[in-house]
Motif scaffolding. Structure first.
Motif, PDB file in Angstrom:
ATOM      1  N   UNK A 139       0.859  -1.184   0.000  1.00  0.00           N
ATOM      2  CA  UNK A 139       0.000   0.000   0.000  1.00  0.00           C
ATOM      3  C   UNK A 139       0.894   1.233   0.000  1.00  0.00           C
ATOM      4  N   UNK A 140       0.723   2.087  -0.997  1.00  0.00           N
ATOM      5  CA  UNK A 140       1.451   3.359  -1.074  1.00  0.00           C
ATOM      6  C   UNK A 140       0.464   4.484  -0.776  1.00  0.00           C
ATOM      7  N   UNK A 141       0.786   5.322   0.189  1.00  0.00           N
ATOM      8  CA  UNK A 141      -0.083   6.415   0.604  1.00  0.00           C
ATOM      9  C   UNK A 141       0.471   7.731   0.066  1.00  0.00           C
ATOM     10  N   UNK A 142      -0.327   8.428  -0.735  1.00  0.00           N
ATOM     11  CA  UNK A 142       0.101   9.691  -1.336  1.00  0.00           C
ATOM     12  C   UNK A 142      -0.287  10.838  -0.413  1.00  0.00           C
ATOM     13  N   UNK A 143       0.688  11.622   0.071  1.00  0.00           N
ATOM     14  CA  UNK A 143       0.378  12.700   1.019  1.00  0.00           C
ATOM     15  C   UNK A 143      -0.538  13.767   0.425  1.00  0.00           C
ATOM     16  N   UNK A 144      -1.346  14.387   1.279  1.00  0.00           N
ATOM     17  CA  UNK A 144      -2.178  15.550   0.918  1.00  0.00           C
ATOM     18  C   UNK A 144      -3.081  15.272  -0.276  1.00  0.00           C
ATOM     19  N   UNK A 145      -3.575  14.055  -0.400  1.00  0.00           N
ATOM     20  CA  UNK A 145      -4.428  13.707  -1.529  1.00  0.00           C
ATOM     21  C   UNK A 145      -5.646  12.943  -1.043  1.00  0.00           C
ATOM     22  N   UNK A 146      -6.753  13.108  -1.778  1.00  0.00           N
ATOM     23  CA  UNK A 146      -7.956  12.319  -1.500  1.00  0.00           C
ATOM     24  C   UNK A 146      -8.232  11.438  -2.704  1.00  0.00           C
ATOM     25  N   UNK A 147      -9.034  11.926  -3.659  1.00  0.00           N
ATOM     26  CA  UNK A 147      -9.348  11.144  -4.856  1.00  0.00           C
ATOM     27  C   UNK A 147      -8.243  11.364  -5.876  1.00  0.00           C
ATOM     28  N   UNK A 148      -7.463  10.352  -6.146  1.00  0.00           N
ATOM     29  CA  UNK A 148      -6.187  10.519  -6.855  1.00  0.00           C
ATOM     30  C   UNK A 148      -6.338  10.915  -8.315  1.00  0.00           C
ATOM     31  N   UNK A 149      -7.377  10.415  -8.995  1.00  0.00           N
ATOM     32  CA  UNK A 149      -7.514  10.718 -10.414  1.00  0.00           C
ATOM     33  C   UNK A 149      -8.461  11.889 -10.668  1.00  0.00           C
ATOM     34  N   UNK A 150      -8.869  12.597  -9.613  1.00  0.00           N
ATOM     35  CA  UNK A 150      -9.682  13.788  -9.811  1.00  0.00           C
ATOM     36  C   UNK A 150      -8.981  15.037  -9.305  1.00  0.00           C
ATOM     37  N   UNK A 151      -7.732  14.914  -8.890  1.00  0.00           N
ATOM     38  CA  UNK A 151      -6.942  16.044  -8.421  1.00  0.00           C
ATOM     39  C   UNK A 151      -5.648  16.103  -9.228  1.00  0.00           C
TER      40      UNK A 151
END
Length: 456
Positions: free
Chosen positions: A400-412
């Motif tokens: 599992x890779x967690x992207x900081x400061x992000x919610x929906x990854x393909x809409x931001x």
């Protein structure tokens, strides 16, 4: 430590960038002083060399004080604090920007000499300058690389101030500096030879780098995106619309499965796919539903039906291409991807981008054999929990890779470069090396927990 000249600084810096060798990088020199530095780095890495042209915005009565910078592709960086302290009026600032923008465009034409900028989509861009003082020019250069769709941006300099470097770590994905200093003083004091770089030197270095790359057979970035073709994929009770792209000598194909009827047209999905094309992978952007079927919301969550269609698409794709198949999906499509992977031992790898793996049955999750990567936004706590629960059922290699400061990854827009780089790494890195390779600096992501040889 003083450098003999910019070439010496470039050679010393190149040794700090050894980890980027064979990493599908393009080196970008910031004219003027950054080009000789970049030339040495490009030669050491065997990478193509290009420019990231910027122009500092200086306070007229204090030329050493910059209040910002301009860059190609409309890039504009302003230091509001310096601008306020300078006392420049809005009219004076606008006039200065117009003059400097015209000069920037003139220099671009002269230095490039009708050469088109090298494509950066899906590749890592290494931005080189001879020093970082305020950081405005370096920030603008990084933004130029972003504007050219670089998947990842690495800023590298021989010397710079600790304060500016700390700020730039929020601008670039990685910052490398041989000598970080609390106080920089005059940049020229760190070089025994700090002679001005002429226009002819820049064009000569670009031409020499181009000849060296061509002679070495290194793969230059393509002049444009790889051509794809619209196809219809047969499946039970439907013919699914898709777009198939096969770069020359593609060694595998990744199916981007969308639980709808228009995913193949989504520019964000196309962006991630372009990163895979640059890495020598083919893609099939596949819509698992027809337009009529998508109108019934129940179909979007009919994981069994979607998985059967995906399995049929995999069989068709192997017949068409003769190469191994991997899966990638987002949202509800992830459940279908994992169900299909559980029934197909030939699937090479799986990537879930902000998806719902919990929609797959626990028994199916336990049967998946393909190495699986879950990419989740740190600010989407509900989805992060769903991914952890699903991962707990899996017995295959997974992370599992967690992207900081992000919610929906393909809409931001912000996390998209990170998503593309993580996806490319997972599909192109040999299984035995995955635990050693990360797509971003370790400080940017939590270290994966390891349990029983499984990566989560």
């Amino acid at each position: 430590m003083r450098y003999e000249n910019r070439a010496d600084a470039g050679r010393r810096l190149a040794r700090r960038l050894e980890h980027l060798r064979d990493g599908h990088v393009v080196v970008l020199g910031v004219p003027r002083g950054g080009v000789p530095v970049a030339f040495e780095v490009a030669r050491h890495l065997g990478a193509p060399l290009d420019l990231a042209v910027v122009r500092k915005l200086r306070v007229p009565w204090q030329p050493e004080l910059g209040f910002g910078a301009l860059g190609e592709h409309g890039v504009r960086v302003i230091n509001q604090e310096v601008l306020r302290e300078s006392g420049l009026t809005s009219v004076e600032r606008e006039t200065l920007e117009q003059v400097e923008r015209a000069e920037l465009e003139r220099r671009v034409r002269r230095w490039r000499d009708d050469r088109a900028p090298l494509p950066l989509a899906g590749r890592s861009a290494v931005v080189l300058h001879d020093a970082v003082a305020t950081g405005a020019a370096a920030e603008a250069a990084c933004q130029v690389a972003r504007a050219r769709d670089a998947a990842r941006v690495i800023l590298a300099v021989p010397v710079g101030t600790e304060e500016s470097l700390a700020y730039l770590r929020a601008v670039a994905d990685e910052v490398v500096c041989v000598q970080p200093l609390r106080h920089l003083g005059s940049v020229g004091a760190w070089y025994e030879d700090f002679a001005p770089i002429t226009d002819s030197e820049i064009t000569t270095l670009l031409a020499e780098a181009e000849r060296a790359v061509t002679a070495s057979g290194h793969d230059l970035p393509p002049e444009g995106p790889y051509p794809g073709r619209a196809v219809e994929v047969p499946a039970p009770q439907a013919r699914m619309a898709a777009r198939l792209t096969l770069p020359p000598t593609a060694r595998a194909v990744v199916v981007f499965a969308h639980a709808g009827s228009s995913g193949r047209h989504d520019r964000r999905i196309q962006y991630v796919a372009a990163a895979l094309h640059r890495a020598g992978l083919g893609t099939l952007l596949l819509d698992l539903l027809t337009e009529d079927e998508e109108r019934n919301r129940h179909n979007v969550f009919d994981i069994t039906m979607l998985a059967r269609r995906l399995h049929a698409a995999s069989r068709w794709l192997r017949r068409e291409t003769g190469v191994p198949v991997s899966y990638c999906a987002a949202d509800t499509g992830v459940g279908a991807v994992l169900e299909a992977a559980a029934a197909d031992e030939e699937i090479r790898a799986v990537v879930s981008i902000g998806g719902r793996p919990d929609l797959a049955r626990p028994a199916a999750l336990a049967r998946v054999r393909a190495p699986t990567l879950f990419v989740v936004g740190a600010m989407d706590s509900r989805l992060l929990g769903c991914n952890h629960v699903a991962a707990d059922w899996m017995r295959c290699e997974h992370r599992i890779e967690v992207v900081p400061d992000a919610t929906r990854l393909l809409t931001e827009p912000g996390p998209l470069e990170t998503v593309a780089e993580l996806t490319r790494h997972w599909f192109t890195t040999p299984r035995s090396a995955r635990s050693k390779v990360r797509a971003a600096p370790a400080a940017s992501y939590p270290a994966p927990a390891v349990r029983g040889g499984e990566h989560r």
